[in-house]
Enzyme design. Structure first.
Site, PDB file in Angstrom:
ATOM      1  N   PRO A  99      24.996  22.612 -18.373  1.00 43.36           N
ATOM      2  CG  PRO A  99      25.734  20.413 -18.521  1.00 43.36           C
ATOM      3  CD  PRO A  99      24.521  21.264 -18.717  1.00 43.36           C
TER       4      PRO A  99
ATOM      5  CE  LYS B 118      25.888  27.134 -22.690  1.00 35.76           C
ATOM      6  NZ  LYS B 118      24.631  27.657 -22.122  1.00 35.76           N
TER       7      LYS B 118
END
Length: 267
Positions: free
Chosen positions: A2, A52
């Site tokens: 992601p 992240k």
């Protein structure tokens, strides 16, 4: 893995659903049992993302740090929560708000003390999704480096939150070859790249999907896979460029897949 917009979207959701009230934290899997016990029953003051990384800040001063890595996911549900399914590393339940979440498969799920949080954020670069981002400092680092700009954009100590999709797409949108050394980038080019990321990535936070293809180019070739974003070059190797028709190139850079158009992004 992601990219930053996903973590910011999760952080915003957790801020809305859990912050300001006591939460119950457990580890059905057992691997986070000691950490869960340290924050269980405490008030979650704030949820935020940096690049992240997801950070849950508790009233005691402790912080739960999560990095999803390649396989980590959160499952968000309304109460009552069902029995845990699979390897649930962390379960967080907000009885006052009526929501719960299960975390599975993260690379990191740990409790940090304030100095450790400071050390974590200190080693991260500018995050286009944070108002405190210092894009000029990031630009200076890039323009002093002879590493390829394609590698520098993926270096989380330079730019936090940009992953392979945003890297490939923003370079294409500005006609910049990923192989150009950072020293060749002008201040104006860097400012334009940064400004584009500041526009593109919040769209990902709002919609949950990446939107990187300009309307005038968003026709013809479909997405590279079902339920994936339409892209200019990412995962489109061998397919015709949406702008010039040249087959999209594919290679590797520092062990990561790389996609570009030789015509639109000349070396």
């Amino acid at each position: 893995m992601p990219e930053g917009h996903t973590l910011h979207r999760i952080a915003r959701l957790h801020q809305e659903r859990f912050a300001g009230a006591a939460v119950r934290v457990s580890s059905p899997q057992g691997r986070f049992a000691d950490g869960a016990a340290l924050v269980d029953g405490q008030v979650l003051e704030r949820a935020e993302a940096y690049g992240k990384h997801l950070l849950h800040h508790y009233a005691s001063g402790l912080t739960v740090h999560v990095h999803l890595g390649l396989y980590g996911t959160f499952s968000e549900v309304e109460l009552p929560m069902p029995a845990p399914v699979g390897q649930v590393r962390m379960r967080m339940v907000g009885a006052a708000t009526g929501f719960g979440t299960d975390l599975r498969g993260p690379t990191a799920c740990e409790v940090l003390h304030p100095p450790e949080v400071e050390a974590l954020t200190a080693r991260l670069g500018a995050d286009p999704l944070r108002p405190d981002a210092d894009h000029e400092r990031a630009g200076e680092r890039i323009r002093r480096s002879r590493r390829a700009i394609g590698a520098l954009l993926m270096d989380q100590s330079v730019i936090a939150g940009v992953g392979n999709v945003y890297r490939a797409e923003v370079l294409f949108r500005h006609g910049i070859s990923p192989f150009r050394p950072g020293t060749s980038l002008t201040a104006a080019e860097w400012d334009a790249l940064w400004a584009d990321l500041v526009v593109l990535m919040p769209t990902g936070v709002e919609t949950g999907r990446m939107h990187v293809v300009r309307p005038e180019h968003d026709s013809g070739a479909p997405s590279y896979a079902k339920d994936r974003p339409r892209t200019y070059v990412y995962r489109r190797q061998g397919e015709p460029c949406r702008v010039c028709g040249t087959p999209v190139s594919h290679g590797t850079m520092e062990a990561r897949n790389l996609f570009w158009c030789n015509v639109c992004q000349p070396r």
